[in-house]
Design an enzyme around this catalytic site. Sequence first.
Site, PDB file in Angstrom:
ATOM      1  N   SER A 246       0.507   0.720  -2.596  1.00 31.02           N
ATOM      2  CA  SER A 246       1.229   0.457  -1.628  1.00 31.02           C
ATOM      3  C   SER A 246       2.288   0.336  -1.387  1.00 31.02           C
ATOM      4  O   SER A 246       2.537  -0.569  -2.420  1.00 31.02           O
ATOM      5  CB  SER A 246      -0.480   0.236  -0.584  1.00 31.02           C
ATOM      6  OG  SER A 246      -0.033  -0.867  -0.856  1.00 31.02           O
ATOM      7  N   LYS A 247       2.671  -0.540  -0.053  1.00 31.46           N
ATOM      8  CA  LYS A 247       4.321  -1.679  -0.055  1.00 31.46           C
ATOM      9  C   LYS A 247       3.986  -2.328  -0.983  1.00 31.46           C
ATOM     10  O   LYS A 247       4.488  -3.206  -1.528  1.00 31.46           O
ATOM     11  CB  LYS A 247       4.573  -1.006   1.104  1.00 31.46           C
ATOM     12  CG  LYS A 247       5.663  -0.077   1.411  1.00 31.46           C
ATOM     13  CD  LYS A 247       5.986  -1.099   2.504  1.00 31.46           C
ATOM     14  CE  LYS A 247       7.571   0.085   2.719  1.00 31.46           C
ATOM     15  NZ  LYS A 247       7.156   0.803   3.709  1.00 31.46           N
ATOM     16  N   ARG A 248       2.609  -2.751  -0.788  1.00 35.47           N
ATOM     17  CA  ARG A 248       2.024  -3.971  -1.033  1.00 35.47           C
ATOM     18  C   ARG A 248       2.212  -4.467  -1.994  1.00 35.47           C
ATOM     19  O   ARG A 248       1.818  -5.843  -2.887  1.00 35.47           O
ATOM     20  CB  ARG A 248       0.671  -4.202  -0.993  1.00 35.47           C
ATOM     21  CG  ARG A 248       0.118  -4.925   1.089  1.00 35.47           C
ATOM     22  CD  ARG A 248      -1.364  -5.233   0.989  1.00 35.47           C
ATOM     23  NE  ARG A 248      -1.936  -4.246   0.965  1.00 35.47           N
ATOM     24  CZ  ARG A 248      -2.115  -3.323   1.912  1.00 35.47           C
ATOM     25  NH1 ARG A 248      -2.445  -2.953   2.919  1.00 35.47           N
ATOM     26  NH2 ARG A 248      -3.754  -2.206   0.996  1.00 35.47           N
ATOM     27  N   GLY A 250       4.326  -3.901  -4.274  1.00 30.59           N
ATOM     28  CA  GLY A 250       5.740  -4.297  -4.406  1.00 30.59           C
ATOM     29  C   GLY A 250       6.663  -3.067  -5.178  1.00 30.59           C
ATOM     30  O   GLY A 250       7.777  -3.511  -6.030  1.00 30.59           O
TER      31      GLY A 250
END
Length: 311
Positions: A246-248, A250
């Site tokens: 996911s975006k988290r 990075g």
Amino acid sequence: MTSWSQGQVPRGRYAPSPTGRLHLGNARTALLAWLDVRSRGGRLVLRIEDNDFTRARPELEARIYRDLTWLGLDWDEGPDVGGAFGPYRQSERADVYAAALARLDSYVCTCTRAELRALPTMGATGEAVYPGTCRHGATQPGRPAAIRWRVPAGEVEFVDRVLGPYRQAVAAEVGDFVLRRADAAWAYQLAVVADDAAMQIDTVLRGADLLDSTPRQILLQRALGLPTPEYAHVPLILGPGGAKLSKRDGAPDLSALREAGAAPEPLVAALARSVGLVGPQVRAIRAQELVAGFELAATRTPAPLVLDGLM
Ligand code: GLU
């Protein structure tokens, strides 16, 4: 029924939902769908799955075309290039879904989200098994109504080209599922079955998160008298914690890399290394160069995605 295209070339599709930017997991699935079709001399359909009008963002569609093209992929039919089986946007295909719905034994359901969340039994999909509350006539007048399919009993079994045999008793493990939501959006399961058939898709390659949807889709195909495509579910790219990337974590999205001026070859190489299509020494490669030696079986044992030298 047997496959559509005996004696013809395979027809596959890549079917992104324009609900967010394409991430590296989408890129790998798109690359594999493209390779699987191209390595067999087949045709690729690009279908925009904007059936969920509460989440679809039309402005993302052009970005999808640019990102896939940057990656080195192309398609033979799609909203931008046309084709004999369009329209290729789900938002323009309501009549196809309505015709399919009319042929299924369905009923209205007025259960609320809170009521559904409170159901006790967890099913094959990680969601509660629908116990058939409204099947037995307990609908509440005045509430918005979804439409559910009266799912026939019995088990569905199929052999996935990557993951092998998979079986599910849909009625017991999922229950009667939604064909049209209370907000009138067409459900993914119905739309995808109607579209794959209408577009004469006989080979489906998509992410492994959709494996447990496939028995529902096969059951719908049987009820509608439609052929069942062959299925290949490929691994998702996992983040460092083992959950879906996911975006988290990075990881850059495809547009971010493209707009920062990155070349696609190092990314294609990283994606190909992560599913064993090339060895660790390959640091840059074009998608086209992977076509000749493509082996779907290699994707069974994915390695971590190592992104270096991208810029
Ligand atoms: N539209 C779905 C997604 O973006 C894919 C559906 C499919 O391949 O069947 O996750």
